[in-house]
Design a protein around this motif. Structure first.
Motif, PDB file in Angstrom:
ATOM      1  N   TYR A   1       0.825  -1.209   0.000  1.00 24.00           N
ATOM      2  CA  TYR A   1       0.000   0.000   0.000  1.00 24.00           C
ATOM      3  C   TYR A   1       0.859   1.259   0.000  1.00 24.00           C
ATOM      4  O   TYR A   1       0.517   2.263  -0.630  1.00 24.00           O
ATOM      5  CB  TYR A   1      -0.929   0.001   1.210  1.00 24.00           C
ATOM      6  N   PHE A   2       1.990   1.221   0.691  1.00 25.32           N
ATOM      7  CA  PHE A   2       2.833   2.410   0.839  1.00 25.32           C
ATOM      8  C   PHE A   2       4.020   2.434  -0.115  1.00 25.32           C
ATOM      9  O   PHE A   2       4.671   3.472  -0.250  1.00 25.32           O
ATOM     10  CB  PHE A   2       3.371   2.502   2.271  1.00 25.32           C
ATOM     11  N   ALA A   3       4.317   1.316  -0.757  1.00 28.03           N
ATOM     12  CA  ALA A   3       5.539   1.229  -1.560  1.00 28.03           C
ATOM     13  C   ALA A   3       5.466   2.139  -2.782  1.00 28.03           C
ATOM     14  O   ALA A   3       4.452   2.184  -3.478  1.00 28.03           O
ATOM     15  CB  ALA A   3       5.776  -0.218  -1.992  1.00 28.03           C
ATOM     16  N   THR A   4       6.551   2.821  -3.034  1.00 32.04           N
ATOM     17  CA  THR A   4       6.621   3.677  -4.217  1.00 32.04           C
ATOM     18  C   THR A   4       6.537   2.850  -5.492  1.00 32.04           C
ATOM     19  O   THR A   4       5.917   3.256  -6.476  1.00 32.04           O
ATOM     20  CB  THR A   4       7.934   4.472  -4.203  1.00 32.04           C
ATOM     21  N   THR A   5       7.149   1.680  -5.471  1.00 34.11           N
ATOM     22  CA  THR A   5       7.201   0.846  -6.670  1.00 34.11           C
ATOM     23  C   THR A   5       5.825   0.358  -7.103  1.00 34.11           C
ATOM     24  O   THR A   5       5.614   0.083  -8.289  1.00 34.11           O
ATOM     25  CB  THR A   5       8.116  -0.354  -6.425  1.00 34.11           C
ATOM     26  N   THR A   6       4.876   0.239  -6.179  1.00 33.84           N
ATOM     27  CA  THR A   6       3.536  -0.222  -6.537  1.00 33.84           C
ATOM     28  C   THR A   6       2.622   0.917  -6.959  1.00 33.84           C
ATOM     29  O   THR A   6       1.472   0.677  -7.353  1.00 33.84           O
ATOM     30  CB  THR A   6       2.882  -0.952  -5.355  1.00 33.84           C
ATOM     31  N   ARG A   7       3.105   2.139  -6.887  1.00 31.37           N
ATOM     32  CA  ARG A   7       2.295   3.313  -7.235  1.00 31.37           C
ATOM     33  C   ARG A   7       2.807   4.051  -8.467  1.00 31.37           C
ATOM     34  O   ARG A   7       2.115   4.923  -8.998  1.00 31.37           O
ATOM     35  CB  ARG A   7       2.288   4.291  -6.059  1.00 31.37           C
ATOM     36  N   MET A   8       3.990   3.714  -8.932  1.00 33.62           N
ATOM     37  CA  MET A   8       4.571   4.452 -10.053  1.00 33.62           C
ATOM     38  C   MET A   8       3.696   4.384 -11.297  1.00 33.62           C
ATOM     39  O   MET A   8       3.622   5.347 -12.071  1.00 33.62           O
ATOM     40  CB  MET A   8       5.966   3.909 -10.364  1.00 33.62           C
ATOM     41  N   TRP A   9       3.043   3.260 -11.513  1.00 32.12           N
ATOM     42  CA  TRP A   9       2.261   3.107 -12.737  1.00 32.12           C
ATOM     43  C   TRP A   9       1.108   4.097 -12.788  1.00 32.12           C
ATOM     44  O   TRP A   9       0.661   4.484 -13.869  1.00 32.12           O
ATOM     45  CB  TRP A   9       1.737   1.676 -12.852  1.00 32.12           C
ATOM     46  N   GLU A  10       0.609   4.525 -11.620  1.00 29.07           N
ATOM     47  CA  GLU A  10      -0.496   5.483 -11.607  1.00 29.07           C
ATOM     48  C   GLU A  10      -0.042   6.846 -12.118  1.00 29.07           C
ATOM     49  O   GLU A  10      -0.753   7.499 -12.894  1.00 29.07           O
ATOM     50  CB  GLU A  10      -1.054   5.587 -10.193  1.00 29.07           C
ATOM     51  N   LEU A  11       1.137   7.279 -11.702  1.00 23.99           N
ATOM     52  CA  LEU A  11       1.674   8.536 -12.219  1.00 23.99           C
ATOM     53  C   LEU A  11       2.061   8.394 -13.686  1.00 23.99           C
ATOM     54  O   LEU A  11       1.866   9.313 -14.482  1.00 23.99           O
ATOM     55  CB  LEU A  11       2.872   8.975 -11.388  1.00 23.99           C
ATOM     56  N   ALA A  12       2.620   7.232 -14.035  1.00 21.05           N
ATOM     57  CA  ALA A  12       3.003   7.010 -15.428  1.00 21.05           C
ATOM     58  C   ALA A  12       1.780   6.977 -16.336  1.00 21.05           C
ATOM     59  O   ALA A  12       1.854   7.409 -17.496  1.00 21.05           O
ATOM     60  CB  ALA A  12       3.793   5.706 -15.546  1.00 21.05           C
ATOM     61  N   ALA A  13       0.647   6.469 -15.845  1.00 24.78           N
ATOM     62  CA  ALA A  13      -0.572   6.445 -16.652  1.00 24.78           C
ATOM     63  C   ALA A  13      -1.008   7.854 -17.024  1.00 24.78           C
ATOM     64  O   ALA A  13      -1.384   8.122 -18.172  1.00 24.78           O
ATOM     65  CB  ALA A  13      -1.683   5.718 -15.895  1.00 24.78           C
ATOM     66  N   GLY A  14      -0.950   8.767 -16.067  1.00 32.15           N
ATOM     67  CA  GLY A  14      -1.271  10.154 -16.380  1.00 32.15           C
ATOM     68  C   GLY A  14      -0.296  10.755 -17.368  1.00 32.15           C
ATOM     69  O   GLY A  14      -0.687  11.511 -18.276  1.00 32.15           O
ATOM     70  N   GLY A  15       0.984  10.414 -17.225  1.00 38.49           N
ATOM     71  CA  GLY A  15       1.973  10.920 -18.158  1.00 38.49           C
ATOM     72  C   GLY A  15       1.759  10.406 -19.567  1.00 38.49           C
ATOM     73  O   GLY A  15       1.900  11.152 -20.547  1.00 38.49           O
ATOM     74  N   LEU A  16       1.414   9.133 -19.714  1.00 39.00           N
ATOM     75  CA  LEU A  16       1.143   8.573 -21.042  1.00 39.00           C
ATOM     76  C   LEU A  16      -0.040   9.270 -21.700  1.00 39.00           C
ATOM     77  O   LEU A  16      -0.027   9.533 -22.904  1.00 39.00           O
ATOM     78  CB  LEU A  16       0.877   7.073 -20.926  1.00 39.00           C
ATOM     79  N   LEU A  17      -1.071   9.553 -20.915  1.00 44.85           N
ATOM     80  CA  LEU A  17      -2.218  10.257 -21.476  1.00 44.85           C
ATOM     81  C   LEU A  17      -1.805  11.628 -21.996  1.00 44.85           C
ATOM     82  O   LEU A  17      -2.231  12.052 -23.080  1.00 44.85           O
ATOM     83  CB  LEU A  17      -3.312  10.395 -20.424  1.00 44.85           C
ATOM     84  N   ALA A  18      -0.982  12.335 -21.253  1.00 45.53           N
ATOM     85  CA  ALA A  18      -0.538  13.663 -21.686  1.00 45.53           C
ATOM     86  C   ALA A  18       0.303  13.592 -22.959  1.00 45.53           C
ATOM     87  O   ALA A  18       0.224  14.466 -23.816  1.00 45.53           O
ATOM     88  CB  ALA A  18       0.255  14.337 -20.567  1.00 45.53           C
ATOM     89  N   LEU A  19       1.109  12.531 -23.081  1.00 46.28           N
ATOM     90  CA  LEU A  19       2.000  12.414 -24.227  1.00 46.28           C
ATOM     91  C   LEU A  19       1.302  11.893 -25.473  1.00 46.28           C
ATOM     92  O   LEU A  19       1.719  12.177 -26.595  1.00 46.28           O
ATOM     93  CB  LEU A  19       3.177  11.496 -23.875  1.00 46.28           C
ATOM     94  N   LEU A  20       0.249  11.108 -25.282  1.00 43.77           N
ATOM     95  CA  LEU A  20      -0.433  10.486 -26.412  1.00 43.77           C
ATOM     96  C   LEU A  20      -1.799  11.096 -26.703  1.00 43.77           C
ATOM     97  O   LEU A  20      -2.397  10.799 -27.734  1.00 43.77           O
ATOM     98  CB  LEU A  20      -0.616   8.984 -26.158  1.00 43.77           C
ATOM     99  N   GLY A  21      -2.294  11.918 -25.804  1.00 46.15           N
ATOM    100  CA  GLY A  21      -3.643  12.439 -25.959  1.00 46.15           C
ATOM    101  C   GLY A  21      -3.840  13.267 -27.205  1.00 46.15           C
ATOM    102  O   GLY A  21      -4.937  13.299 -27.774  1.00 46.15           O
ATOM    103  N   ASP A  22      -2.795  13.933 -27.675  1.00 49.27           N
ATOM    104  CA  ASP A  22      -2.963  14.777 -28.859  1.00 49.27           C
ATOM    105  C   ASP A  22      -3.089  13.961 -30.133  1.00 49.27           C
ATOM    106  O   ASP A  22      -3.343  14.508 -31.215  1.00 49.27           O
ATOM    107  CB  ASP A  22      -1.802  15.770 -28.971  1.00 49.27           C
TER     108      ASP A  22
END
Length: 574
Positions: free
Chosen positions: A294-315
């Protein structure tokens, strides 16, 4: 809380740089204050890459030849003049700027609202902790998207600029909260609580609160016994992620040169790989060790990366307005459904975190900078309202303040808050957040230039970081050292006439002692544990030699055999 993330946002509306492409195509060229675009068919509102994920670009820069107080759209000062007057972080009156994404501020309000309501009434909104996941996706959409576009455009990432903005954005408000928590702990709570709170403050300052929380008590509901800074764990996750993300983007730029690939493709590939690997790790690790996952950074990175992918591919996406409008409501429904149906017994984050994460992605994808979605029944009308915008503007400070308010109140009254008290606590947290936004966040985030027309540089931000870090560390170390000194004095305490212990014969009526200190000191009483001989905590005569549990004066003619549970263990000290 869960907590939080980096819910920035008091500069007003956020531009959708990196979001879906709307109706037009054409070249865009950078200007002094923003980006301008030309199109053969229709103009497309573009904003320059955001400073820290939250651009405040002015579409039409003021001419340097004309002296005027400020750009009428973004308040950029003209050469030779000071910065524009600030209104305490409130959004400016009048229509939104072209290209503004008011819905992102509203989505921040949804996220912080879920977290606060969950902490006030965890029995009612059992899954309100998913607000933290919403924050993570928003943060990735704005910040990873901004860094990714910078890497694609320039082939590098300015680490100095990025971290200077992070310092000005986050550190002042968090430092104020940590110092106030330490002062309140010393004034209100018993000395026995000082060291635990101090350790939590130090973990928060060093941005390792999530790992500290995982290694100690896990995440608890609001009671008088929990740490008033445990909600800083989500901020630690973000900061650890943003130590890694810019470096990965630099690696992507290097790979694009080595492999003769486009920078855009390399950046997208690196972020996508990070998201897939982190999600797979989250699914497997959550099953084996839920509390740590629940607290590990490694298990949460994909959530931030998902937002980043949307920003990079949304256009690259072309979605009809009615479909976007439907997607916005489906996304909000997914977030609300998770908040209502999830609870802490579920294996979270894992695969079930896909519900709030994908819901947030849908809401971000459906938003439009021109407000047209609001005319087609989109949730943007709701999220872009003034009420949602206000709470989005103060969301970061509200996240910081709400948990200490709840914890100290619960400790003071000795129980959880009633419904009426929840309203009072909510009002108090909002008031503190509003003051913090006005008088802490805004002045530090947009400092006045030392010289006319010259903005504050990165050196000032790093000096500020050093000062605030020292202040926070000193605030945490002081109470910790005080308790540690009293703990070290525990070994000097001995039985005497006033403290006979079990050696004295108690009279039938024991008079109350006056002026006699209690031994051990209540401050360190919890650490005054009995002596437990190594290897003898659990003695099994079928597998252990009795000589393994001999201790004390082995030459004494008197032998005492002690058997029993933890109550008998209180007698083990020679």
């Amino acid at each position: 809380m869960t907590g939080g993330s980096d819910p920035p946002g008091r500069d007003g509306p956020v531009h959708p740089s990196g979001g879906p492409r709307w109706l037009s195509s054409g070249a865009s060229t950078p200007g002094r204050h923003g980006w301008t675009s030309r199109s053969e068919r229709a103009p497309r509102p573009l904003a320059r890459p955001p400073n820290d994920g939250e651009p405040r670009a002015c579409p039409t820069p003021p001419s340097p030849r004309r002296r005027r107080s400020a750009c009428p759209r973004c308040g950029s000062p003209s050469p030779g003049r000071g910065p524009p007057a600030r209104g305490g972080g409130r959004r400016p009156a009048g229509p939104p700027r072209p290209g503004a994404r008011l819905d992102i501020q509203g989505l921040r309000a949804v996220a912080v609202g879920l977290v606060v309501l969950y902490h006030l009434r965890p029995d009612v909104l059992t899954g309100g902790f998913v607000g933290v996941d919403v924050f993570f996706v928003i943060s990735g959409f704005l910040i990873v998207g901004s860094l990714g576009r910078e890497a694609v455009r320039t082939g590098t990432v300015s680490l100095r600029d990025f971290y200077a903005r992070r310092v000005r954005r986050l550190l002042p408000a968090s430092t104020v909260v940590l110092v106030v928590v330490v002062v309140a702990t010393v004034l209100v709570m018993p000395v026995s609580r000082w060291q635990g709170t101090a350790e939590g403050v130090l973990a928060s300052v060093l941005q390792v609160q999530n790992w500290w929380q995982a290694a100690t008590d896990g995440y608890s509901a609001a009671t008088g016994a929990v740490s008033p800074v445990q909600h800083f764990w989500s901020l630690a996750v973000e900061e650890q992620f943003y130590l890694l993300a810019p470096l990965l983007l630099l690696v992507a730029c290097w790979l694009s040169v080595r492999l003769h690939r486009s920078r855009r493709g390399s950046v997208v590939a690196v972020v996508a790989v990070l998201a897939v690997v982190s999600l797979a790790h989250s699914v497997t690790f959550t099953v084996t060790d839920h509390d740590v996952a629940y607290f590990a950074t490694t298990t949460r990175m994909w959530e931030l990366a998902a937002g980043g992918l949307l920003a990079l591919l949304g256009d690259r996406l072309r979605v009809a307005r009615p479909v976007r409008a439907l997607a916005s409501w489906v996304g909000l429904a997914a977030i609300a459904g998770a908040a209502v149906t999830f609870d802490t017994t579920m294996a979270f984050p894992g695969w079930i975190a896909l519900a709030p994460v994908l819901g947030t992605v849908l809401v971000l994808l459906s938003g439009q900078p021109d407000g047209a979605a609001a005319r087609t029944g989109s949730a943007q009308r709701l999220l872009g309202s003034r009420l949602f915008g206000y709470f989005g503007d103060i969301s970061y400070s509200l996240y910081l303040w709400h948990w200490p308010v709840i914890v100290f109140w619960t400790f003071w009254v000795g129980r959880g808050p009633t419904k009426e008290e929840c309203v009072v606590l909510l009002v108090a947290a909002v008031a503190l957040a509003d003051l913090s936004t006005r008088f802490v966040e805004t002045p530090f985030r947009h400092p006045r230039p030392r010289r006319a027309g010259r903005p504050a540089g990165n050196r000032g931000a790093f000096r500020l970081a050093a000062v605030l870090t020292v202040v926070s560390l000193a605030a945490g170390v002081g109470p910790w050292l005080y308790v540690q000194q009293r703990t070290s004095d525990l070994g000097d305490q001995r039985l005497d006439a006033d403290h006979p212990g079990g050696a004295g014969v108690l009279p039938d009526e024991l008079p109350a002692a006056t002026g006699v200190p209690v031994i051990p000191d209540p401050t360190v009483a919890a650490q005054d544990t009995p002596y437990m001989h190594e290897g003898c905590v659990a003695f099994d005569p079928r597998q252990m030699d009795p000589d393994q549990c001999l201790y004390g004066d082995l030459g004494s003619p008197l032998t005492v055999v002690l058997a029993g549970d933890s109550h008998a263990g209180q007698l083990t000290t020679p």
